[in-house]
Design a protein around this motif. Structure first.
Motif, PDB file in Angstrom:
ATOM      1  N   ASP A  91      21.442  13.728   3.515  1.00  0.00           N
ATOM      2  CA  ASP A  91      20.670  14.865   4.014  1.00  0.00           C
ATOM      3  C   ASP A  91      19.749  15.434   2.945  1.00  0.00           C
ATOM      4  N   THR A  92      19.109  14.545   2.200  1.00  0.00           N
ATOM      5  CA  THR A  92      18.152  14.944   1.168  1.00  0.00           C
ATOM      6  C   THR A  92      16.868  14.157   1.373  1.00  0.00           C
ATOM      7  N   LEU A  93      15.757  14.845   1.251  1.00  0.00           N
ATOM      8  CA  LEU A  93      14.480  14.161   1.371  1.00  0.00           C
ATOM      9  C   LEU A  93      14.246  13.311   0.134  1.00  0.00           C
ATOM     10  N   VAL A  94      14.081  11.997   0.341  1.00  0.00           N
ATOM     11  CA  VAL A  94      13.764  11.092  -0.764  1.00  0.00           C
ATOM     12  C   VAL A  94      12.402  10.488  -0.492  1.00  0.00           C
ATOM     13  N   LYS A  95      11.648  10.265  -1.574  1.00  0.00           N
ATOM     14  CA  LYS A  95      10.322   9.692  -1.411  1.00  0.00           C
ATOM     15  C   LYS A  95      10.000   8.821  -2.609  1.00  0.00           C
ATOM     16  N   GLY A  96       8.849   8.151  -2.561  1.00  0.00           N
ATOM     17  CA  GLY A  96       8.415   7.298  -3.652  1.00  0.00           C
ATOM     18  C   GLY A  96       9.236   6.041  -3.805  1.00  0.00           C
ATOM     19  N   ILE A  97       9.873   5.596  -2.726  1.00  0.00           N
ATOM     20  CA  ILE A  97      10.676   4.371  -2.791  1.00  0.00           C
ATOM     21  C   ILE A  97       9.747   3.170  -2.682  1.00  0.00           C
ATOM     22  N   SER A  98       9.623   2.413  -3.758  1.00  0.00           N
ATOM     23  CA  SER A  98       8.781   1.222  -3.729  1.00  0.00           C
ATOM     24  C   SER A  98       9.367   0.204  -2.758  1.00  0.00           C
ATOM     25  N   GLN A 108       0.792  -1.228   0.000  1.00  0.00           N
ATOM     26  CA  GLN A 108       0.000   0.000   0.000  1.00  0.00           C
ATOM     27  C   GLN A 108       0.823   1.277   0.000  1.00  0.00           C
ATOM     28  N   PHE A 109       2.060   1.236   0.498  1.00  0.00           N
ATOM     29  CA  PHE A 109       2.801   2.465   0.720  1.00  0.00           C
ATOM     30  C   PHE A 109       4.150   2.465   0.000  1.00  0.00           C
ATOM     31  N   THR A 110       4.690   3.665  -0.136  1.00  0.00           N
ATOM     32  CA  THR A 110       6.076   3.851  -0.543  1.00  0.00           C
ATOM     33  C   THR A 110       6.816   4.510   0.605  1.00  0.00           C
ATOM     34  N   LEU A 111       8.134   4.451   0.548  1.00  0.00           N
ATOM     35  CA  LEU A 111       8.960   4.910   1.664  1.00  0.00           C
ATOM     36  C   LEU A 111       9.520   6.292   1.386  1.00  0.00           C
ATOM     37  N   ARG A 112       9.645   7.117   2.432  1.00  0.00           N
ATOM     38  CA  ARG A 112      10.367   8.379   2.345  1.00  0.00           C
ATOM     39  C   ARG A 112      11.226   8.535   3.596  1.00  0.00           C
ATOM     40  N   THR A 113      12.322   9.271   3.480  1.00  0.00           N
ATOM     41  CA  THR A 113      13.193   9.560   4.618  1.00  0.00           C
ATOM     42  C   THR A 113      13.961  10.841   4.343  1.00  0.00           C
ATOM     43  N   SER A 114      14.394  11.493   5.398  1.00  0.00           N
ATOM     44  CA  SER A 114      15.131  12.747   5.260  1.00  0.00           C
ATOM     45  C   SER A 114      16.640  12.553   5.437  1.00  0.00           C
ATOM     46  N   ARG A 115      17.074  11.339   5.786  1.00  0.00           N
ATOM     47  CA  ARG A 115      18.507  11.073   5.947  1.00  0.00           C
ATOM     48  C   ARG A 115      18.833   9.729   5.295  1.00  0.00           C
ATOM     49  N   PRO A 116      18.917   9.674   3.970  1.00  0.00           N
ATOM     50  CA  PRO A 116      19.162   8.389   3.284  1.00  0.00           C
ATOM     51  C   PRO A 116      20.442   7.704   3.746  1.00  0.00           C
ATOM     52  N   GLN A 117      21.464   8.506   4.089  1.00  0.00           N
ATOM     53  CA  GLN A 117      22.741   7.900   4.488  1.00  0.00           C
ATOM     54  C   GLN A 117      22.645   7.173   5.822  1.00  0.00           C
ATOM     55  N   ALA A 118      21.581   7.421   6.586  1.00  0.00           N
ATOM     56  CA  ALA A 118      21.427   6.797   7.899  1.00  0.00           C
ATOM     57  C   ALA A 118      20.505   5.585   7.867  1.00  0.00           C
ATOM     58  N   GLY A 137      20.673  -0.633 -10.182  1.00  0.00           N
ATOM     59  CA  GLY A 137      20.793   0.623 -10.905  1.00  0.00           C
ATOM     60  C   GLY A 137      19.643   0.952 -11.806  1.00  0.00           C
ATOM     61  N   SER A 138      18.544   0.209 -11.781  1.00  0.00           N
ATOM     62  CA  SER A 138      17.423   0.468 -12.675  1.00  0.00           C
ATOM     63  C   SER A 138      16.252   1.149 -11.988  1.00  0.00           C
ATOM     64  N   GLY A 139      16.402   1.487 -10.709  1.00  0.00           N
ATOM     65  CA  GLY A 139      15.310   2.137  -9.981  1.00  0.00           C
ATOM     66  C   GLY A 139      15.517   3.630  -9.926  1.00  0.00           C
ATOM     67  N   SER A 140      14.451   4.361  -9.572  1.00  0.00           N
ATOM     68  CA  SER A 140      14.535   5.821  -9.455  1.00  0.00           C
ATOM     69  C   SER A 140      13.795   6.277  -8.218  1.00  0.00           C
ATOM     70  N   THR A 141      14.186   7.451  -7.709  1.00  0.00           N
ATOM     71  CA  THR A 141      13.612   7.991  -6.486  1.00  0.00           C
ATOM     72  C   THR A 141      13.512   9.499  -6.597  1.00  0.00           C
ATOM     73  N   ALA A 142      12.443  10.072  -6.087  1.00  0.00           N
ATOM     74  CA  ALA A 142      12.311  11.525  -6.039  1.00  0.00           C
ATOM     75  C   ALA A 142      13.151  12.057  -4.902  1.00  0.00           C
ATOM     76  N   THR A 143      13.965  13.084  -5.166  1.00  0.00           N
ATOM     77  CA  THR A 143      14.811  13.687  -4.140  1.00  0.00           C
ATOM     78  C   THR A 143      14.506  15.166  -4.053  1.00  0.00           C
TER      79      THR A 143
END
Length: 290
Positions: A252-259, A225-235, A271-277
């Motif tokens: 330190d970038t907001l990423v979202k829409g991670i399936s 049902q959901f996708t993932l987002r986080t504000s600290r991808p390196q963590a 390397g074939s996926g994409s994410t909104a940053t």
């Protein structure tokens, strides 16, 4: 004649204690205990105890003899003789073994509330630990204003990304095609990190914070049902069936829409996926989470 002989003997036998002698002398003088108390400055209660030979009611051996001497002096009786008789009676009653009068009551160790005190300290310690846990939980959660700012900035900057639900779909014939659809997806905090779960409209419905070393297995319902987002991808570390899919975006970038589907996450690792940053906002009086 026989009765007259017996009566004096009974009277003499009745006067066997020093207290009786003092009482009879007082009564013969027509004095009351109050009169003797006035003359001797000894309380009537103590004088009464001396007359009744109730020495345990008196403070101590020294006081007993002192009061008796004062009583005898008030009646013109030989006070030294009275004191000697009284000491003899005290010895006979084993009263001399009684400790001297103490102005305070010694503390009985058996009555000390050690068990109660111990349990009180334990309860206080538990309450303090619980309070610290609540404070810790509340202090690391992002407030509603920060969540709203992240949602607004992401939607305004990357609106097309939300309309691409198949961005992380695997390529035909790629190795990830063999990934089981029910492979466990586990999120691990490399340091303290906030994560959110977005619905199909890109709005954060559920969120939580992971401490360093804390793991969270994503429920199957969330994966669908959901996708993932986080504000600290390196963590944040993401594994699918134990396989690390790598970083989800720049530090330190907001990423979202991670399936969260296993096949999509493996495709991201290849390397074939994409994410909104979206760069996190630095103004508005509240900085993004570190």
């Amino acid at each position: 004649m026989a009765d007259e002989d017996v009566a004096p003997q009974q009277g003499e036998l009745a006067i066997t204690r020093t207290g009786d002698r003092l009482r009879l002398a007082r009564e013969a003088a027509g004095l009351s205990l109050a009169d003797i108390a006035t003359r001797t400055r000894v309380t009537q209660r103590h004088l009464q105890a001396i007359e009744n030979s109730e020495f345990s009611e008196l403070p101590g051996r020294t006081y007993v003899t002192g009061f008796a001497r004062a009583y005898a002096r008030a009646l013109d009786l030989p006070e030294a003789e009275i004191a000697a008789e009284l000491r003899r009676e005290l010895d006979e009653d084993e009263y001399g073994a009684r400790p001297l009068y103490e102005a305070y009551e010694p503390t009985d160790p058996a009555r000390l509330p050690t068990a109660r005190l111990t349990w009180t300290l334990v309860i206080v310690a538990l309450l303090l630990v619980s309070a610290y846990g609540v404070w810790r939980f509340l202090s690391v959660e992002p407030d509603e204003a920060l969540i709203a700012a992240q949602n607004a900035d992401a939607d305004a900057s990357e609106a097309p990304a939300a309309a691409t639900p198949a961005a992380g779909a695997p390529k035909a014939g790629a190795p990830n095609a063999a990934v089981p659809a029910n492979a466990p997806v586990v999120l691990t905090g490399l340091s303290e990190v906030w994560i959110g779960f977005d619905d199909a409209a890109g709005k954060t419905e559920n969120w939580r914070t992971l401490d360093a070393g804390e793991t969270y297995e994503v429920p199957a319902a969330y994966i669908e049902q959901f996708t993932l987002r986080t504000s600290r991808p390196q963590a944040l570390k993401i594994t699918v069936g134990g396989r690390d899919v790598g970083a989800t975006g720049p530090a330190d970038t907001l990423v979202k829409g991670i399936s969260l589907k296993p096949a999509d996450l493996v495709a991201r690792a290849e390397g074939s996926g994409s994410t909104a940053t979206v760069p996190l906002p630095k103004a508005k009086g509240a900085s993004a989470r570190p």
